[in-house]
Enzyme design. Structure first.
Site, PDB file in Angstrom:
ATOM      1  N   LYS A 193      37.523 -42.963 -14.940  1.00 54.84           N
ATOM      2  CA  LYS A 193      37.831 -41.698 -14.238  1.00 54.84           C
ATOM      3  C   LYS A 193      39.329 -41.431 -14.231  1.00 54.84           C
ATOM      4  O   LYS A 193      39.779 -40.346 -14.548  1.00 54.84           O
ATOM      5  CB  LYS A 193      37.270 -41.787 -12.814  1.00 54.84           C
ATOM      6  CG  LYS A 193      37.519 -40.626 -11.885  1.00 54.84           C
ATOM      7  CD  LYS A 193      38.796 -40.653 -11.121  1.00 54.84           C
ATOM      8  CE  LYS A 193      39.097 -41.884 -10.320  1.00 54.84           C
ATOM      9  NZ  LYS A 193      38.289 -42.079  -9.123  1.00 54.84           N
ATOM     10  N   TYR A 239      33.805 -37.097  -3.173  1.00 56.01           N
ATOM     11  CA  TYR A 239      34.830 -37.657  -4.059  1.00 56.01           C
ATOM     12  C   TYR A 239      34.552 -37.309  -5.530  1.00 56.01           C
ATOM     13  O   TYR A 239      35.408 -36.822  -6.236  1.00 56.01           O
ATOM     14  CB  TYR A 239      34.792 -39.187  -3.992  1.00 56.01           C
ATOM     15  CG  TYR A 239      35.491 -39.868  -2.859  1.00 56.01           C
ATOM     16  CD1 TYR A 239      36.721 -40.461  -3.055  1.00 56.01           C
ATOM     17  CD2 TYR A 239      34.899 -39.981  -1.615  1.00 56.01           C
ATOM     18  CE1 TYR A 239      37.359 -41.168  -2.043  1.00 56.01           C
ATOM     19  CE2 TYR A 239      35.526 -40.679  -0.589  1.00 56.01           C
ATOM     20  CZ  TYR A 239      36.757 -41.271  -0.808  1.00 56.01           C
ATOM     21  OH  TYR A 239      37.376 -41.960   0.197  1.00 56.01           O
ATOM     22  N   HIS A 249      65.900 -39.999  -1.625  1.00 57.57           N
ATOM     23  CA  HIS A 249      66.199 -38.612  -1.964  1.00 57.57           C
ATOM     24  C   HIS A 249      66.585 -38.470  -3.428  1.00 57.57           C
ATOM     25  O   HIS A 249      67.313 -39.313  -3.934  1.00 57.57           O
ATOM     26  CB  HIS A 249      67.349 -38.134  -1.072  1.00 57.57           C
ATOM     27  CG  HIS A 249      67.630 -36.688  -1.229  1.00 57.57           C
ATOM     28  ND1 HIS A 249      66.786 -35.702  -0.743  1.00 57.57           N
ATOM     29  CD2 HIS A 249      68.655 -36.047  -1.842  1.00 57.57           C
ATOM     30  CE1 HIS A 249      67.299 -34.524  -1.043  1.00 57.57           C
ATOM     31  NE2 HIS A 249      68.423 -34.704  -1.712  1.00 57.57           N
ATOM     32  N   GLU A 298      36.662 -34.814  -7.977  1.00 56.57           N
ATOM     33  CA  GLU A 298      37.449 -35.412  -9.063  1.00 56.57           C
ATOM     34  C   GLU A 298      37.002 -34.881 -10.424  1.00 56.57           C
ATOM     35  O   GLU A 298      37.831 -34.537 -11.273  1.00 56.57           O
ATOM     36  CB  GLU A 298      37.322 -36.938  -9.017  1.00 56.57           C
ATOM     37  CG  GLU A 298      38.006 -37.517  -7.789  1.00 56.57           C
ATOM     38  CD  GLU A 298      37.962 -39.037  -7.700  1.00 56.57           C
ATOM     39  OE1 GLU A 298      38.744 -39.591  -6.920  1.00 56.57           O
ATOM     40  OE2 GLU A 298      37.148 -39.680  -8.394  1.00 56.57           O
ATOM     41  N   CYS A 323      36.195 -45.945 -11.213  1.00 58.36           N
ATOM     42  CA  CYS A 323      37.651 -45.803 -11.033  1.00 58.36           C
ATOM     43  C   CYS A 323      38.454 -45.793 -12.341  1.00 58.36           C
ATOM     44  O   CYS A 323      39.287 -44.914 -12.557  1.00 58.36           O
ATOM     45  CB  CYS A 323      38.185 -46.949 -10.173  1.00 58.36           C
ATOM     46  SG  CYS A 323      37.081 -47.483  -8.865  1.00 58.36           S
TER      47      CYS A 323
HETATM   48  P1  NDP Z   1      29.987 -38.579  -1.406  1.00 58.40           P
HETATM   49  O1  NDP Z   1      29.157 -39.138  -0.344  1.00 58.40           O
HETATM   50  O2  NDP Z   1      31.475 -38.659  -1.300  1.00 58.40           O
HETATM   51  O3  NDP Z   1      29.623 -37.044  -1.599  1.00 58.40           O
HETATM   52  C1  NDP Z   1      28.324 -36.587  -1.787  1.00 58.40           C
HETATM   53  C2  NDP Z   1      28.333 -35.074  -1.744  1.00 58.40           C
HETATM   54  O4  NDP Z   1      27.035 -34.591  -2.086  1.00 58.40           O
HETATM   55  C3  NDP Z   1      28.667 -34.525  -0.360  1.00 58.40           C
HETATM   56  O5  NDP Z   1      29.487 -33.399  -0.503  1.00 58.40           O
HETATM   57  C4  NDP Z   1      27.293 -34.129   0.186  1.00 58.40           C
HETATM   58  O6  NDP Z   1      27.359 -33.048   1.069  1.00 58.40           O
HETATM   59  C5  NDP Z   1      26.597 -33.695  -1.075  1.00 58.40           C
HETATM   60  N1  NDP Z   1      25.143 -33.808  -0.996  1.00 58.40           N
HETATM   61  C6  NDP Z   1      24.406 -34.886  -0.622  1.00 58.40           C
HETATM   62  N2  NDP Z   1      23.096 -34.605  -0.700  1.00 58.40           N
HETATM   63  C7  NDP Z   1      22.994 -33.347  -1.138  1.00 58.40           C
HETATM   64  C8  NDP Z   1      21.908 -32.478  -1.409  1.00 58.40           C
HETATM   65  N3  NDP Z   1      20.652 -32.887  -1.246  1.00 58.40           N
HETATM   66  N4  NDP Z   1      22.174 -31.236  -1.840  1.00 58.40           N
HETATM   67  C9  NDP Z   1      23.445 -30.817  -1.999  1.00 58.40           C
HETATM   68  N5  NDP Z   1      24.522 -31.593  -1.760  1.00 58.40           N
HETATM   69  C10 NDP Z   1      24.302 -32.827  -1.334  1.00 58.40           C
HETATM   70  O7  NDP Z   1      29.455 -39.237  -2.730  1.00 58.40           O
HETATM   71  P2  NDP Z   1      30.068 -39.372  -4.184  1.00 58.40           P
HETATM   72  O8  NDP Z   1      28.882 -39.556  -5.048  1.00 58.40           O
HETATM   73  O9  NDP Z   1      31.021 -38.290  -4.496  1.00 58.40           O
HETATM   74  O10 NDP Z   1      30.860 -40.730  -4.099  1.00 58.40           O
HETATM   75  C11 NDP Z   1      30.203 -41.912  -3.640  1.00 58.40           C
HETATM   76  C12 NDP Z   1      31.192 -42.859  -3.031  1.00 58.40           C
HETATM   77  O11 NDP Z   1      31.921 -43.490  -4.069  1.00 58.40           O
HETATM   78  C13 NDP Z   1      32.256 -42.196  -2.166  1.00 58.40           C
HETATM   79  O12 NDP Z   1      31.819 -42.013  -0.841  1.00 58.40           O
HETATM   80  C14 NDP Z   1      33.417 -43.139  -2.283  1.00 58.40           C
HETATM   81  O13 NDP Z   1      33.298 -44.110  -1.295  1.00 58.40           O
HETATM   82  C15 NDP Z   1      33.229 -43.742  -3.657  1.00 58.40           C
HETATM   83  N6  NDP Z   1      34.180 -43.128  -4.611  1.00 58.40           N
HETATM   84  C16 NDP Z   1      35.508 -43.343  -4.405  1.00 58.40           C
HETATM   85  C17 NDP Z   1      36.435 -42.775  -5.239  1.00 58.40           C
HETATM   86  C18 NDP Z   1      37.880 -42.991  -4.968  1.00 58.40           C
HETATM   87  O14 NDP Z   1      38.207 -43.933  -4.255  1.00 58.40           O
HETATM   88  N7  NDP Z   1      38.766 -42.169  -5.503  1.00 58.40           N
HETATM   89  C19 NDP Z   1      36.048 -41.942  -6.374  1.00 58.40           C
HETATM   90  C20 NDP Z   1      34.613 -41.767  -6.484  1.00 58.40           C
HETATM   91  C21 NDP Z   1      33.737 -42.342  -5.635  1.00 58.40           C
HETATM   92  P3  NDP Z   1      27.681 -33.259   2.635  1.00 58.40           P
HETATM   93  O15 NDP Z   1      29.115 -33.547   2.728  1.00 58.40           O
HETATM   94  O16 NDP Z   1      27.275 -31.961   3.226  1.00 58.40           O
HETATM   95  O17 NDP Z   1      26.817 -34.405   3.062  1.00 58.40           O
END
Ligand code: NDP
Length: 454
Positions: A51, A179, A439, A183, A48
């Site tokens: 980033k 996410y 406003h 980002e 966080c």
């Molecule tokens: P996420 O779970 O949000 O996203 C993972 C992404 O990777 C999804 O789009 C998923 O696709 C894709 N994916 C997974 N496996 C594969 C694969 N084998 N091949 C291709 N694509 C794949 O994880 P992040 O790592 O982005 O973030 C982890 C967590 O950290 C978040 O869920 C959030 O809770 C937290 N976070 C919060 C933030 C905030 O509050 N602003 C910022 C960053 C992280 P699909 O959707 O199809 O499964």
């Protein structure tokens, strides 16, 4: 005299662990904490905080473009990656120190070592020291997950490494649609890197409302990010001048990049923790199993935060950590509600949500009233951008309670925090309507949506 060295021993000094340790110490417990790396955990070191600093940096060039419409011309921005990276690291190190001081000033003993469970009441540190504790808390967080079987996997960069890159890329590929992918795509693009994002699904950010997913994707593309959906990475091969990526999408030719960020999710960091010998079980996602009091399958051993893979957000880990400490040392048996947790994606434009998506609400309520507003923010009226702000309220038609809210646009996170208070208190659409707007602001639209979507 007690045969225990500590009342409470915490493994992992991230958000959840530090909060639990400090709360327990304030309640009079004798507390120790072990941290193998940096104090503050993912949030402070590779999440966080850094980033958000990068997001701020990457917004300036866009702001400079908008400024032209207001009669201010800036020279083309020159970006010095080493300066941003190192200034960010200094700030992170300052926070590491603050975290340690907070712990020490609360009377918590800090051990800069890795800890492993020997039983449900004993840990061994990497220094060889053994510690007996009445209660143990596992708050070790998560780590990036990369697909195991990808050809050229060794050339991938994970999100932790993005904060320490030796050089800033000119051409980057971001893999994933969650996410972190969204980002970092915004950060890279904003700082002048030619950015391509590939995602295996139809739209980015699965789990969010379809209306915002579609609009965010369009806005990211309008800002210059090439977004390719229904696309998977097949291989990466190193060439003399970069990394050549090939895809399963026949419409997408092989392309060369300087960097491939793999943001395909995170996983609980449970390896070599001695869980088995303590009797701590994992669920089928590899997360630690806990009951509603955060107790694991081993008595006296608790777990909070990302290692649970429940809601992997810093404020949730903080709340869980505090709850466990109060439960153990103040006899308070409160429960944490996981409904109406607001969250934001620091994409560009920003997205903030609270409560249910329309799709989720339809599964819980027989009938919904949907209100939405889409408009050109005042900043863009002179700034010249076509980007629009989108807001949506999901209302249970019977009780009139607002069960979902979302904002896609500048300052969305700042707006949503206050609305989340109202939603947690059970605010109805009539309560929103009875509130006078500020406003001129974008936020006033949240209390002036009058027409139901037909
Ligand atoms: P996420 O779970 O949000 O996203 C993972 C992404 O990777 C999804 O789009 C998923 O696709 C894709 N994916 C997974 N496996 C594969 C694969 N084998 N091949 C291709 N694509 C794949 O994880 P992040 O790592 O982005 O973030 C982890 C967590 O950290 C978040 O869920 C959030 O809770 C937290 N976070 C919060 C933030 C905030 O509050 N602003 C910022 C960053 C992280 P699909 O959707 O199809 O499964």
């Amino acid at each position: 005299m007690s045969s225990f060295d500590y009342d409470f021993f915490v493994i992992g000094a991230g958000s959840g662990g530090v909060r639990a340790a400090r709360t327990a110490a304030a309640l009079g417990a004798k507390v120790g904490i072990a941290e193998e790396k940096h104090y503050g955990g993912t949030c402070v070191n590779v999440g966080c905080v850094p980033k958000k600093l990068f997001v701020y940096a990457s917004q300036f060039p866009h702001q400079a473009q908008l400024a032209a419409g207001f009669g201010l011309q800036f020279a083309k921005p020159e970006f010095d990656w080493a300066s941003l990276r190192d200034r960010k690291t200094q700030e992170v190190e300052r926070l590491n120190g603050i975290y340690q001081n907070l712990l020490r000033n609360s009377g918590v003993d800090c051990f800069n070592a890795r800890a492993q469970l020997l039983s449900n009441q004993e840990v061994e540190l990497s220094t060889g020291q053994r510690i007996r504790a009445k209660h143990i808390l596992i708050a070790v967080g998560g780590k990036p997950w990369l697909p195991d079987d990808l050809l050229g996997r060794e050339h991938l960069t994970n999100s932790d490494q993005m904060f320490y890159l030796p050089q800033f890329p000119k051409r980057a590929l971001v893999v994933g649609g969650g996410y972190i992918a969204v980002e970092f795509a915004g950060i890279l693009n904003g700082l002048g890197c030619e950015t391509t994002l590939i995602h295996r699904g139809d739209y980015l950010l699965r789990g969010f409302d379809l209306d915002v997913r579609q609009r965010l994707q369009q806005s990211m593309q309008a800002r210059g990010i090439r977004v390719n959906t229904q696309t998977q990475l097949q291989s990466i091969v190193k060439s003399d001048s970069g990394l050549v990526a090939s895809f399963n999408n026949s419409e997408l030719a092989d392309q060369e990049f300087d960097l491939v960020l793999c943001a395909t999710g995170r996983m609980p960091y449970t390896q070599d923790l001695g869980l088995e010998q303590a009797g701590v079980e994992l669920d089928d996602r590899g997360a630690i199993k806990v009951d509603e009091r955060y107790q694991t399958t081993a008595t006296n051993v608790y777990a909070v935060g990302d290692v649970l893979e429940r809601v992997t957000l810093t404020p949730v880990a903080l709340a869980e950590g505090m709850l466990v400490a109060r439960q153990l040392f103040a006899g308070q048996e409160q429960k944490l509600s996981y409904d109406f947790i607001p969250s934001a994606v620091f994409s560009q434009p920003e997205l903030a949500v609270c409560g249910l998506t329309e799709e989720q609400a339809l599964e819980q309520y027989p009938e919904l009233d949907i209100y939405q507003s889409e408009f050109k923010p005042m900043l863009h009226s002179l700034g010249g951008s076509d980007e629009r702000c989108y807001m949506k309220l999901v209302v249970d038609a019977v009780s009139q309670r607002v069960v979902g809210a979302m904002v896609l646009g500048e300052h969305a996170a700042e707006m949503m925090q206050g609305f989340a208070v109202a939603m947690n208190m059970g605010a109805t659409k009539a309560d929103f309507d009875a509130t006078i707007g500020i406003h001129p602001s974008a936020a006033e639209e949240m209390v002036t949506m009058r027409t139901k979507r037909q």
